[in-house]
Scaffold this motif. Sequence first.
Motif, PDB file in Angstrom:
ATOM      1  N   SER A  43      -7.373  -5.077  -5.396  1.00  0.00           N
ATOM      2  CA  SER A  43      -6.260  -5.932  -5.187  1.00  0.00           C
ATOM      3  C   SER A  43      -6.954  -7.083  -5.781  1.00  0.00           C
ATOM      4  O   SER A  43      -7.326  -6.842  -6.985  1.00  0.00           O
ATOM      5  CB  SER A  43      -7.059  -6.081  -3.619  1.00  0.00           C
ATOM      6  OG  SER A  43      -8.595  -6.219  -3.741  1.00  0.00           O
ATOM      7  N   VAL A  65      -6.513   1.802  -6.630  1.00  0.00           N
ATOM      8  CA  VAL A  65      -5.410   0.896  -5.941  1.00  0.00           C
ATOM      9  C   VAL A  65      -6.949  -0.496  -5.964  1.00  0.00           C
ATOM     10  O   VAL A  65      -7.942  -0.465  -5.951  1.00  0.00           O
ATOM     11  CB  VAL A  65      -5.179   0.775  -4.821  1.00  0.00           C
ATOM     12  CG1 VAL A  65      -4.555  -0.421  -4.268  1.00  0.00           C
ATOM     13  CG2 VAL A  65      -4.275   2.011  -4.138  1.00  0.00           C
ATOM     14  N   GLN A 100       0.949  -1.294  -0.348  1.00  0.00           N
ATOM     15  CA  GLN A 100       0.072   0.190   0.163  1.00  0.00           C
ATOM     16  C   GLN A 100       0.852   1.407   0.108  1.00  0.00           C
ATOM     17  O   GLN A 100       0.467   2.326  -0.652  1.00  0.00           O
ATOM     18  CB  GLN A 100      -1.173   0.283   1.484  1.00  0.00           C
ATOM     19  CG  GLN A 100      -1.914  -0.855   1.281  1.00  0.00           C
ATOM     20  CD  GLN A 100      -3.450  -0.423   0.323  1.00  0.00           C
ATOM     21  OE1 GLN A 100      -3.334   0.998   0.057  1.00  0.00           O
ATOM     22  NE2 GLN A 100      -3.772  -1.822  -0.485  1.00  0.00           N
ATOM     23  N   GLN A 102       1.903   3.610  -3.074  1.00  0.00           N
ATOM     24  CA  GLN A 102       1.186   5.137  -3.604  1.00  0.00           C
ATOM     25  C   GLN A 102       2.389   6.347  -3.414  1.00  0.00           C
ATOM     26  O   GLN A 102       1.537   7.027  -4.488  1.00  0.00           O
ATOM     27  CB  GLN A 102      -0.208   4.928  -2.554  1.00  0.00           C
ATOM     28  CG  GLN A 102      -1.405   4.046  -2.895  1.00  0.00           C
ATOM     29  CD  GLN A 102      -2.260   4.314  -2.583  1.00  0.00           C
ATOM     30  OE1 GLN A 102      -3.224   5.206  -2.292  1.00  0.00           O
ATOM     31  NE2 GLN A 102      -2.214   3.632  -1.238  1.00  0.00           N
ATOM     32  N   SER A 129      -2.064  -4.341  -5.654  1.00  0.00           N
ATOM     33  CA  SER A 129      -1.611  -4.691  -3.897  1.00  0.00           C
ATOM     34  C   SER A 129      -2.449  -5.322  -3.392  1.00  0.00           C
ATOM     35  O   SER A 129      -3.836  -5.351  -3.458  1.00  0.00           O
ATOM     36  CB  SER A 129      -1.174  -3.201  -3.127  1.00  0.00           C
ATOM     37  OG  SER A 129      -0.909  -3.933  -2.013  1.00  0.00           O
TER      38      SER A 129
END
Lengths: 268, 330, 380
Positions: free
Chosen positions: A210, A208, A69, A72, A90
Motif C-alpha cells: 500500500s 501486497v 485487493q 490478487q 493496492s
Amino acid sequence: MNLKIAVCVKSVPNPDQFSSLSLDPVSKTLIREGIDSVINPADLHAIELAVQLKEQYGAHISLISMGPQQAQKELRMGLAYGPDDAFLVSDREFGGADSLATSYVLAKALEKAGPFDLIILGNESADGATAHVPSQVGIIMGLPNMTDIVGFSLDENGKTRVKKRLQGRYAIYEAELPLVIGVAKDINKVRTAGMRGVLGAKNKPLTVWSVENFEDLDKTRIGLSGSPTQGGEYHTASFGREATELKGSPEEIASELSNIIRPILGRE
Amino acid sequence: MICKKEIWIYAETESQKIAPSYYELLGKAHELKESLNEAYEIVAVILSDSAEEVSKELRSSAVDRVYCLEHEKLGNYNPEYYAAVLSEFAKKHKPEMLWIAASAIGGELAPSVAALLNTGLAAHCVDILINDKGELVHLVPAFGGKLLTEILVPKTRPIMASVKPGIFREREIACSKEAELVFERAEILDSMESRFKLVEEQEMQSSGLPVEKAEVVLAGGRGIGNTQTWEKLKELAGRLDGAVGYTRSLVDIGLEENELNMIGSSGKSVRPKLYMGFGISGASHHISGIKDSGTIIAVNTDDEADIFDSSDYKIVADCDRILSALLEVL
Amino acid sequence: MWYMNEEREMLRKMVAEFAENEVRPFVKEMEEKETFPMHLIKRAGELGILGLCFPEELGGVGVDWINLGIAMEEISKVSTCVGLLVMMTAVGSTLSLQFVGTEEQKEKILKPCIRGEQVLAMSLCEPVGSSNTAAYKTKAVLDGDEWVLNGGKIFCTLAGQCEYYGIMALTDEFNPLTMEGATMFLVHKDTPRFKVGHIEKKLAWHGSATGSIYLTDCRVPKTMILGEVNKGLHAFGSTVMQTYAYLAILSLGGAVGAYEEALRYTKERVHIGGKTLFENFQAVRHRLVNMYTEIEACRGLLYGCFEMMQQGKNGVKECMAAKIYAQQVHESVASQAVMLHGGNGLMVDNGIERYFRESKMMAVGGFAVDIIRDQISMLL
C-alpha cells in the motif's frame, strides 16, 4: 543468464462480457455486476514471452499490478503460467488514476521490486485501451521503451532485437538491456497453463503493497489528484448501425470505398 | 504582448508526403476553433531531416504557422529522438493543445510526449468539442467501444489528444493566405544518442491468416455464386493483408470445402477493424459472428438484405462487378 | 458450487481452454473419419491432467479427486469420447497399477501412461458370458517363467491403439464366493500371436476403436501380472469407487455440454416478434429448468462421492448409484437438447445430435447399468 524480468498485468472486466455492461440511468456509473474479471488478454502474451525467455535463458519473473485487493485472483492466475512471484500495489489513494498516474505508480513499484533487466507489458488494456502505459512507464523510469512489438530476441550478451509494427512494414531495432516493451497479441500464442502450474500458484509469494510501503512516493502524482486527465460522464454507444448507402457505378463505388478503407488499414 | 493560444497539429509524413490524418485533424481544429471563446491559432508541426518540400504543402493548408523542426537524426522514426524534440519544443513554445494522429508512430509518440511534459492525453478520441457546460471535452471509447467517456484535461498544458486515422473526416477549408514558416534546428539531438539502432526494415507479407486473428476480413456468401468471383475476393483480401471468411452457404455451393474460416454462431467470431461482406444475406447467426467488427461494409443485390441493418456502409450491387472495380483501385 | 474455490476455478478454466482450443477442433474429424487423435492424450499428459490423481513421485501433480472430477467434466462437455479415453489413462486402468503394481510395472507402464506417452486398455468382455467371469474362455497356463494365454476378448476399447492390454484370463476354476480364479495379465502389443481383430462401427464414440482381440499361445512373463495370481478381480478392489465415479463424470459432463448448447441456442435464436425462443415459450424455459435441476442433483451426488474419496470414506454404493443416475441424466438432457434445437437438432453439422448418441453409450459401456443395479442391491 538469469535475467530479472517484470511483467505488468492488469485485472480487467472480461472482454467477452462487454456487451452485457450497462450504465445506471440515474448515476451514469458503470454496472459491473455479473461481469468476471480476468487478466488483460494482451498481458497474457507478455507473460508468455517472459516464460519463453525463462525457458531459454533462465530468468526470475515477477508480476506487478496496480489494482483493487481482488486483483490478487488475477495475479494467482498469472503465476500459474510460470512466473515466480507477484506484487500487487493496492491502496484507495491510487484509485481514479489515469494512464500517467498509473504509470508513475507502476514505475515506483518496479523500482522497489527491481531492478529489472526487462519490463514487458501488454500493449493496451481491453477496458481503457489507451496504449499509453508501456511508453509512459519507460519515460518515467528513464528507460528505453518501445510499443507494438511483434518480435523479440536476445543474444548471450544481453543485446536485444525488437521488431516493431509500423505502417505497412516492420522496423527492427537493436537495443541493450534494460528495456521496456509493450507487446502486441500477435507476438506469440499463449500456452495453456498446466495443472502443475495451477496447483503450484498458491505457493508462490504474492506481496501486497500500500502507500505506506513506499519511502519516496510523490503523492501529487498518484490517484485521482495525480491524473492530468479527468473522466466525465459515460454515454452508451448505440449498437444498431446506420448504414450510409453508397450509390453509383461500380467504379464510383469502388473509388469511394477505397477512401473509406485506406485510413482504416493505415495506408496512404 | 498578448500571444494567441495555439492548437498544434503534428504533421506526420510517410515517404516525404503528408499523411491524410493531418488534414483530418486540421478539419476538426477549424471546427473547434469556431466554438471557442478566445481567438486561437492553428499551427502545424513537422519533424524531419529535410522539410523543404512538405513544408510548402503545409504552408497552404489553412494554418496560421508551420514549425519545421529539423535535424539529421530525424530522418527515420526513432521514438527517443522524436519524443525528445517535440516535447522540448512544446516546453519552449507552450501550445494550449497538441494533437497527434494515433498512427503506428503517433500512438507511441503521443504518450511519450505526454509523460515528458507531465500532461494529460486523451486517447483515441472520436470527437473533440465544447460540451453543454462550456468545457472542452474529448469523447473517448471504452470497453471495446461499448461506451463513450468524456475526458477533460482541466489543469495541465498542453491539452493533448490522439485520434486514430480515419475517425475525423477531411474537410475543404478555404485558405486565404500562406502560413508563416519557421525553421528550427533541434539542437537537443546534437548531444543525444538513442539507445535504439534501426537495423532493418521488413515489408509486411500477406499470408493465409486465420480469420479470427485478422484485422481485415473479407467474407463471401451465397451471392458470390461462382469460382471466378470467389477468386477475385481472395485476391482482394490478399492485397489488403486480410483474411478470407465465408458463410455456410458458400460451403453448400461448393466453393469452400471445410469450415476452417466459416463465420457465424456455429463457426468463428471475428472482430476485425474492417469487415466486408459480399453476397451475404446477414442471417442472425452470421451477424452474431461479426457484430463487434470496427467498420462493416456489405454488398448484396437484395436491397432488403438483413445484413444492411448491421452495416456501416450499404451497397446494393452485384458482387462480381464491385470486386472487379475494387481490384482496379486497391 | 460448494466444492469450488479460487484454485479450482483456475484449474477448471485451464482445462476448459484445452477442451475448447485443442479437443473441439478434432471432434468433427474424429466422428467422420473414425480416427482418434492420440496426440490429445499426449497433451493431457503434458498439461498434467493425467496426473491429477497420482502423487509426484510417479510423475503426478498430487492427488485430489475433486480436481480430477472437474477436469474430466470440462473435457466431457466437449466430447465424452475424448473424456473416456483421457479418463482411462488418468484413472481407469492405471490406478490399480499404483496400488498393486510392481516397481517394474510402474516404471514400464504407469509412469509413461501418466505422461501421456502410452495407453493401457482393460479388456474384460468375452463373446459368451460378457461380464460373467466364470464362463470366460480365455485361459492361461504356467510354463516355466511364462504364462501361455489362449482366447479372445470383444469390445476392447482402444483396440489397436494401446501399448499394453490388460487381459483377464482364467488361471483356475472360478469361485464366485471368493471371486478367485481369474488373473489380470499385462500383455504388450507386440507379443507374438497377439492380434487385434475387427474394429466395430458403433452408435457413438467413433474416435475410439472398439474391437476384438485374439490370443493364440501368447507368452506373457510372470512379472507382468497385475496383483496376484488368481486374484485378478481383487486388483480392482481398491479402485472400485473411482472406476464408477469417473465413468459417471463423463455422463455428467456430456449432460452439461448438451444443456449449455441448448441454453445458448434458445437464448440467441431470434424467433417470432423479434424475441428469442427462450423469451417466447414457457415450455422451453421449463424444459431448460428441468434439465438444469437434473444436472445439479446429479452433481451433488457425484461430487459428494469425490469428496468421500478425498476423505477416505467408503462410498461404493453411492458411486455405483451415481454412475446409473448420471447416465440417466445425460440421456434425458441430451434428448431434450435435441428437441430444443428443433430441426437443427437433427442435423449432423450442428453437433447436438452427437450428444444424444453419446448419452446411450454409458448405459452399457463401462459397466451396464442393470448389472450395477444388481450389485447395489446386494449391498442394501
